[in-house]
Design an enzyme around this catalytic site. Structure first.
Site, short mmCIF file in Angstrom:
data_model
loop_
_atom_site.label_atom_id
_atom_site.label_comp_id
_atom_site.label_asym_id
_atom_site.label_seq_id
_atom_site.Cartn_x
_atom_site.Cartn_y
_atom_site.Cartn_z
N HIS A 24 -7.53 -5.89 0.08
CA HIS A 24 -6.35 -5.03 0.23
C HIS A 24 -5.28 -5.62 1.13
CE1 HIS A 24 -4.29 -1.25 -0.28
NE2 HIS A 24 -4.15 -1.11 1.02
N ASN A 78 -0.40 -4.43 -3.46
CA ASN A 78 -1.58 -3.58 -3.30
C ASN A 78 -1.21 -2.11 -3.44
OD1 ASN A 78 -1.93 -6.13 -1.35
ND2 ASN A 78 -3.92 -5.60 -2.26
N SER A 129 0.83 -1.20 0.00
CA SER A 129 0.00 0.00 0.00
C SER A 129 0.88 1.26 0.00
CB SER A 129 -0.97 -0.06 1.19
OG SER A 129 -1.98 0.90 1.06
#
Length: 284
Positions: A241, A120, A96
């Site tokens: 996620h 992700n 992320s």
């Protein structure tokens, strides 16, 4: 697993977890998380690698960056951390927000990165998606933290996923709000910062996401992998996620495959080793 601290060139302290030996593998978590969020990867990959999971600035036990720091400052922090390790080029993976940092390091300091993995990650958000994350960043800066909304977005009701969700909930509730807000704002504004640089990434690049991740989409993963010189996209079906926690076996397999890909230097050395050696000619 050993807990360590390292003083960087700017005198800030970075905290990290270390386990195993071998080639260094540096892991950077996502916003609101901490180094422990890589526990399935630390446990598995430390059997063959020196795994170093670092707390991002303002998270866990790492010192924060200045309020208002952008993605470039987080990338500069990661560069300083890798240099302070004195471990040579490292295998670098991020999740992320951490994936934006990892990609930024690979673009700006390729000499420090042997391989890069983006889990992700985000890439050129739509205007609607960008507006949504900017609103969440503004809420955090105002002192409002909503833990339940991301949990519902990241996890389904299955028991295994809820076990991971409880861990994530505890990390979100313990994170420093100011550090969280600074990092999330950088994350919200960061998807375009190094996007053009993907065309310059020459090292082996893994781009992985879940098929059901609405923000780090399979389309984004395919675009990043296609832009890199040696990129590979992996999409794990029916995952969201926090795929490194909810599908650790599949993620660890993909990471091991990535870590086995020969770099350009390794390929060159292997070619030189395998090349036939011509006999020396004696002079008359």
């Amino acid at each position: 697993m050993t807990s360590r601290t390292l003083q960087l060139s700017d005198k800030r302290v970075a905290h990290y977890l270390e386990q195993g030996s071998g080639e260094p593998l540096v892991l950077i978590h996502g916003v609101g998380m901490q180094a422990h969020a890589w526990y399935p990867q630390i446990d598995d990959l430390s059997r063959d690698f020196r795994v170093i999971a670092v707390d991002m600035p303002g998270h866990g036990q790492s010192a924060p960056l200045a309020a208002g720091a952008g993605l470039q400052q987080f990338v500069a922090w990661a560069i300083a951390f890798i240099e302070a390790l004195h471990a040579g080029p490292v295998n670098l993976a991020g999740h992320s927000m951490g994936s934006l940092i990892a990609a930024g390091v690979a673009v700006t300091r390729p000499d420090l990165v042997k391989r890069v993995a983006v889990l992700n990650g985000v890439y050129r958000r739509t205007p609607e998606a960008r507006e949504a994350v900017l609103r969440r960043a503004a809420e955090l800066r105002s002192g409002t933290i909503d833990v339940q909304t991301p949990l519902k977005r990241w996890f389904n009701a299955e028991e295994a996923q809820q076990i991971a969700a409880h861990k994530v909930e505890s990390w979100l509730k313990s994170v420093d709000l100011a550090g969280y807000a600074t990092a999330y704002t950088a994350f919200a504004k960061g998807d375009e910062v190094y996007a053009d640089g993907w065309h310059d990434i020459a090292c082996p690049a893994l781009v992985l996401t879940g098929s059901d991740d609405p923000n780090s989409t399979p389309e984004m993963a395919n675009q990043m992998a296609a832009a890199a010189h040696n990129g590979r996209a992996v999409v794990i079906e029916d995952e969201r996620h926090m795929v490194n926690l909810t599908a650790p076996e599949a993620v660890n397999r993909a990471l091991r495959d990535w870590l086995a890909v020969a770099t350009q230097i390794e390929a060159h050395i292997e070619a030189q080793t395998e090349a036939p050696v011509e006999p020396l000619k004696s002079e008359v």
